[in-house]
Structure formats: structure tokens, C-alpha cells
Write an enzyme that holds these catalytic residues in place. Structure first.
Site, mmCIF file in Angstrom:
data_model
loop_
_atom_site.group_PDB
_atom_site.id
_atom_site.type_symbol
_atom_site.label_atom_id
_atom_site.label_comp_id
_atom_site.label_asym_id
_atom_site.label_seq_id
_atom_site.Cartn_x
_atom_site.Cartn_y
_atom_site.Cartn_z
ATOM 1 N N GLY A 1 -50.663 35.950 -11.665
ATOM 2 C CA GLY A 1 -51.199 36.693 -12.804
ATOM 3 C C GLY A 1 -50.086 37.497 -13.449
ATOM 4 O O GLY A 1 -48.901 37.165 -13.310
ATOM 5 N N ARG A 2 -50.471 38.585 -14.111
ATOM 6 C CA ARG A 2 -49.468 39.328 -14.875
ATOM 7 C C ARG A 2 -48.457 40.032 -13.967
ATOM 8 O O ARG A 2 -47.286 40.155 -14.324
ATOM 9 C CB ARG A 2 -50.169 40.303 -15.820
ATOM 10 C CG ARG A 2 -50.744 39.563 -17.022
ATOM 11 C CD ARG A 2 -51.793 40.338 -17.743
ATOM 12 N NE ARG A 2 -52.991 40.497 -16.910
ATOM 13 C CZ ARG A 2 -54.158 40.939 -17.366
ATOM 14 N NH1 ARG A 2 -54.282 41.284 -18.627
ATOM 15 N NH2 ARG A 2 -55.199 41.060 -16.560
ATOM 16 N N ILE A 3 -48.896 40.465 -12.773
ATOM 17 C CA ILE A 3 -47.936 41.098 -11.861
ATOM 18 C C ILE A 3 -46.985 40.035 -11.300
ATOM 19 O O ILE A 3 -45.766 40.234 -11.239
ATOM 20 C CB ILE A 3 -48.667 41.851 -10.727
ATOM 21 C CG1 ILE A 3 -49.483 43.013 -11.315
ATOM 22 C CG2 ILE A 3 -47.662 42.369 -9.692
ATOM 23 C CD1 ILE A 3 -50.377 43.722 -10.300
ATOM 24 N N ILE B 1 -48.193 42.810 -1.426
ATOM 25 C CA ILE B 1 -48.476 44.025 -2.211
ATOM 26 C C ILE B 1 -49.843 43.865 -2.877
ATOM 27 O O ILE B 1 -50.166 44.584 -3.827
ATOM 28 C CB ILE B 1 -47.389 44.303 -3.275
ATOM 29 C CG1 ILE B 1 -46.931 43.038 -3.971
ATOM 30 C CG2 ILE B 1 -46.180 44.991 -2.684
ATOM 31 C CD1 ILE B 1 -47.602 42.755 -5.242
ATOM 32 N N ALA B 2 -50.651 42.914 -2.363
ATOM 33 C CA ALA B 2 -51.912 42.589 -3.045
ATOM 34 C C ALA B 2 -53.089 43.352 -2.426
ATOM 35 O O ALA B 2 -53.514 44.389 -2.938
ATOM 36 C CB ALA B 2 -52.138 41.095 -3.018
ATOM 37 N N ARG B 3 -53.609 42.843 -1.335
ATOM 38 C CA ARG B 3 -54.732 43.484 -0.659
ATOM 39 C C ARG B 3 -54.689 43.174 0.824
ATOM 40 O O ARG B 3 -54.291 42.059 1.211
ATOM 41 C CB ARG B 3 -56.065 42.928 -1.175
ATOM 42 C CG ARG B 3 -56.639 43.617 -2.372
ATOM 43 C CD ARG B 3 -57.083 45.037 -2.076
ATOM 44 N NE ARG B 3 -57.543 45.695 -3.279
ATOM 45 C CZ ARG B 3 -56.746 46.312 -4.158
ATOM 46 N NH1 ARG B 3 -55.450 46.378 -3.962
ATOM 47 N NH2 ARG B 3 -57.249 46.892 -5.233
ATOM 48 N N GLU C 1 -57.143 49.222 6.288
ATOM 49 C CA GLU C 1 -56.325 50.411 6.045
ATOM 50 C C GLU C 1 -57.222 51.628 5.781
ATOM 51 O O GLU C 1 -58.339 51.449 5.288
ATOM 52 C CB GLU C 1 -55.361 50.163 4.860
ATOM 53 C CG GLU C 1 -56.060 49.914 3.538
ATOM 54 C CD GLU C 1 -55.083 49.531 2.424
ATOM 55 O OE1 GLU C 1 -54.234 48.651 2.611
ATOM 56 O OE2 GLU C 1 -55.202 50.121 1.333
ATOM 57 N N HIS D 1 -49.718 51.611 1.044
ATOM 58 C CA HIS D 1 -50.371 51.203 -0.210
ATOM 59 C C HIS D 1 -49.866 52.044 -1.393
ATOM 60 O O HIS D 1 -50.651 52.771 -2.024
ATOM 61 C CB HIS D 1 -51.903 51.319 -0.068
ATOM 62 C CG HIS D 1 -52.642 50.458 -1.059
ATOM 63 N ND1 HIS D 1 -53.856 49.874 -0.788
ATOM 64 C CD2 HIS D 1 -52.341 50.105 -2.335
ATOM 65 C CE1 HIS D 1 -54.265 49.198 -1.847
ATOM 66 N NE2 HIS D 1 -53.362 49.322 -2.799
#
Ligand code: 8YV
Length: 332
Positions: free
Chosen positions: A156-158, A237-239, A268, A286
Site C-alpha cells: 500500500g502507500r506505506i 511494522i504492521a500489526r 502487545e 509500537h
């Protein structure tokens, strides 16, 4: 006329909160905390709008306790904490914070990749521990990032912002995504589409940028880790939940992969003890979107959405990043 009430679950920038005060009775939490279901219900019971973080799960149960709720603004681009179908069914609008964080999160993905590959955390711990008495020429050997193959799962954009940074490193970018990008975007990102198996096998450094969905649960588990290079770095760095953290701990321990940089965890703020035991992993709480400017931009966007949903501010009537715009059409 009494003002509607907005509940803000996380303390944030007072000057941004103040923009709500002319139009809302603002109930802002003053400390960061986890709300038990009953506490969440009590707060939502009197709220016409809510600005929430990822730890607040707004599902059918929470909605049942919220008879006045008309809008929920999420402080994050990922919104797996919101049950959009249930919100839409109840006529409640919802928004997230896309785009404003793309570049900051992309910077952080690179920070974790470089730190993990070049063993920055491990070396710093060793130095602070007073162990630096002389240098070994063959000590602290890490993996290069420049000129290597960077894989991006979820484009996606990231993901695209991460890819664009590879040019200066003269690195090759491969990606896999549910759907292939338009060729103009592929060219702009200098990224090549491959299937997931090729991505796993070919990446020197693999960065995960997938949204969390039931289909993406453990998208990286024992089998996927085994398919990676033994020298590879994994960055999430997502979930939490996209990686099987127990399998990752084993893979880092037995050399299935080389290193990892992980910002998000299953369950988390708890972190799998097997990950805490490893030296070849950089762990962070996070914080990928946590730059001063970007967190302000995220808070501003959440406030803009709430103001707009109640007919105020520059976007009156049209929350700029609403996830279920049909709700507004139904309300008019
Ligand atoms: C969090 C994030 O929102 O945007 C997301 O999806 O995961 C982060 O930016 C941030 O940690 C605030 O909770």
C-alpha cells in the site's frame, strides 16, 4: 442547546483537543491505560463521539453500550480494533488516519531494518555493559543493506514509501500484494511484483506492511520463516498477529533467519518471552508513527473527522477520511 460529548481515550496535544471545545463537551482521559470492558462501556454510554486508540476495541458489545454514539475516530491507519460492519449497521461513522504517517513509518521500517541487519541494539548493549576492551576485526559482522534485495509484503502507500527509499541504497525491491500495482506506480517505486514464495526465498531483508485481517493472521509462521534465507532480516511494522511470534523466536534461536526488527507484537504490550531472550532482534514498543510532527498530524486528522461529522470545521459534513461514508448518506 447542550453540546454533544466527545470521549478521548488517550491523552494528546492539549492545543489540538482545544479545537473541539467550542462544539463539544470534551471528556479526555488524562493517563494512558487499558480499559476493562465495563469501563469502556461506561465511557461510551455518554459519548456522542469517541476518539480512540488501537487498544480500544469497538465491536458489537461496545456499540450496544453506546446508545448516543454517532462517530468514532481511530488514532491510527490500521483499524482492526473497529468492527466496521457493526458500526455501519448501527449508523455510526468511523475514520482512521491514513497518509499522514506514511513517510514517518517508512523511515522507521528502514531504521529497524538497518539496526537489525547491522546489529546496532546488540552492539550498544554490549558497549553499555562495559564489555568493550578491544576490537576484533571479525567482530560484529552484520548483513549489508545497500545493493541487496529488499522484499515488501503488502504494497500500500506505506510499502511504496519504503520502496522509494531503496534508490539511494541501490537496493533491488521485490514486492507481493493482494493485487498487483499499476505499472506506472511499479516504475516510480522501482519495484518488481513476485509471488509470495519468490519474495520469501529471494529477500535479503523482508518488511511486512500488511493490514491485520483474519486471512493475514500468521502470514509469517514457521513454514514461511523456513523458506527465507538463513541470513535474512525480518521487519514487522504492521500489526501483531501477522507474525507467529513463537515461531519467530524459534527461528531466531536456531538460525533459520539472521535477525529481526519488530515494532508490533501478538498480545502487545506483552512480548513473547522467547523474543526477549534473543540478541539478534531489535524490539520497539509500537512507535513506527511516533515522530512529533506525525503524531500531531494524526491527532489533527482525528479531530478534523469528528468536527466534520458534527457539521463543523473546514470539512463540515464530510469527514475527510471516513471509512464508511454510506452512513452519512443514510443520515441525510
Ligand atoms: C498507532 C498504528 O496508531 O497507525 C497505525 O495503524 O499502528 C500506529 O500509528 C499509534 O501507535 C497510536 O496508537
Amino acid at each position: 442547546m447542550t453540546k454533544p460529548t466527545v470521549w478521548i481515550s488517550r491523552p494528546f496535544f492539549p492545543d489540538i483537543v482545544d479545537r473541539l471545545r467550542p462544539h463539544f463537551d470534551v471528556r479526555a482521559e488524562t493517563e494512558e491505560r487499558k480499559f476493562a470492558a465495563a469501563e469502556l462501556a461506561a465511557r461510551l454510554a455518554v459519548a456522542d463521539a469517541a476518539i480512540v486508540g488501537l487498544a480500544e476495541r469497538i465491536d458489537a458489545t461496545a456499540i450496544a453500550a453506546a446508545p448516543r454514539l454517532r462517530f468514532v475516530a481511530n488514532l491510527g491507519v490500521g483499524y482492526n480494533n473497529l468492527d466496521i460492519a457493526a458500526l455501519t449497521g448501527a449508523g455510526i461513522g468511523a475514520s482512521n488516519t491514513p497518509d499522514v504517517l506514511n513517510e514517518t513509518v517508512a523511515d522507521y521500517a528502514w531504521a529497524l531494518m538497518l539496526a537489525a541487519a547491522r546489529r546496532v541494539g546488540e552492539a550498544e548493549r554490549w558497549l553499555r555493559d562495559g564489555q568493550w576492551h578491544g576490537s576484533r576485526f571479525e567482530g560484529w559482522l552484520g548483513a549489508d543493506v545497500h545493493g541487496r534485495t529488499i522484499g515488501i509484503l503488502g504494497m500500500g502507500r506505506i510499502g511504496q514509501a519504503i520502496a522509494r527509499r531503496a534508490v539511494g541504497f541501490r537496493a533491488r525491491v521485490l514486492y507481493h500484494n493482494r493485487s498487483r500495482l499499476a505499472s506506472a506506480i511499479e516504475r516510480e517505486c522501482a519495484a518488481t511484483y513476485v509471488d509470495k514464495a519468490t519474495l520469501l526465498a529471494s529477500s535479503d531483508h523482508l518488511i511486512l506492511v500488511l493490514p491485520y485481517t483474519p486471512e493475514n493472521h500468521h502470514a509469517i509462521g514457521a513454514a514461511e520463516l523456513a523458506a527465507m534465507k538463513p541470513t535474512a532480516t525480518l521487519v514487522n511494522i504492521a500489526r501483531g498477529g501477522i507474525v507467529d511470534d513463537a515461531a519467530l523466536a524459534r527461528a531466531l534461536a536456531d538460525g533459520t533467519i539472521g535477525a529481526a526488527g519488530i515494532d508490533v507484537f501478538e498480545g502487545e504490550p506483552a512480548v513473547h518471552p522467547g523474543l526477549l531472550e534473543r540478541q539478534n532482534i531489535v524490539l520497539s514498543p509500537h512507535i513506527a508513527s511516533a515522530s512529533r510532527d506525525t503524531r500531531r498530524d494524526m491527532a489533527t486528522l482525528a479531530v478534523d473527522n469528528v468536527l466534520a461529522a458534527f457539521g463543523h470545521g473546514p470539512h463540515a459534513g464530510q469527514p475527510p477520511t471516513i471509512l464508511n461514508p454510506g452512513v452519512l448518506a443514510d443520515a441525510s
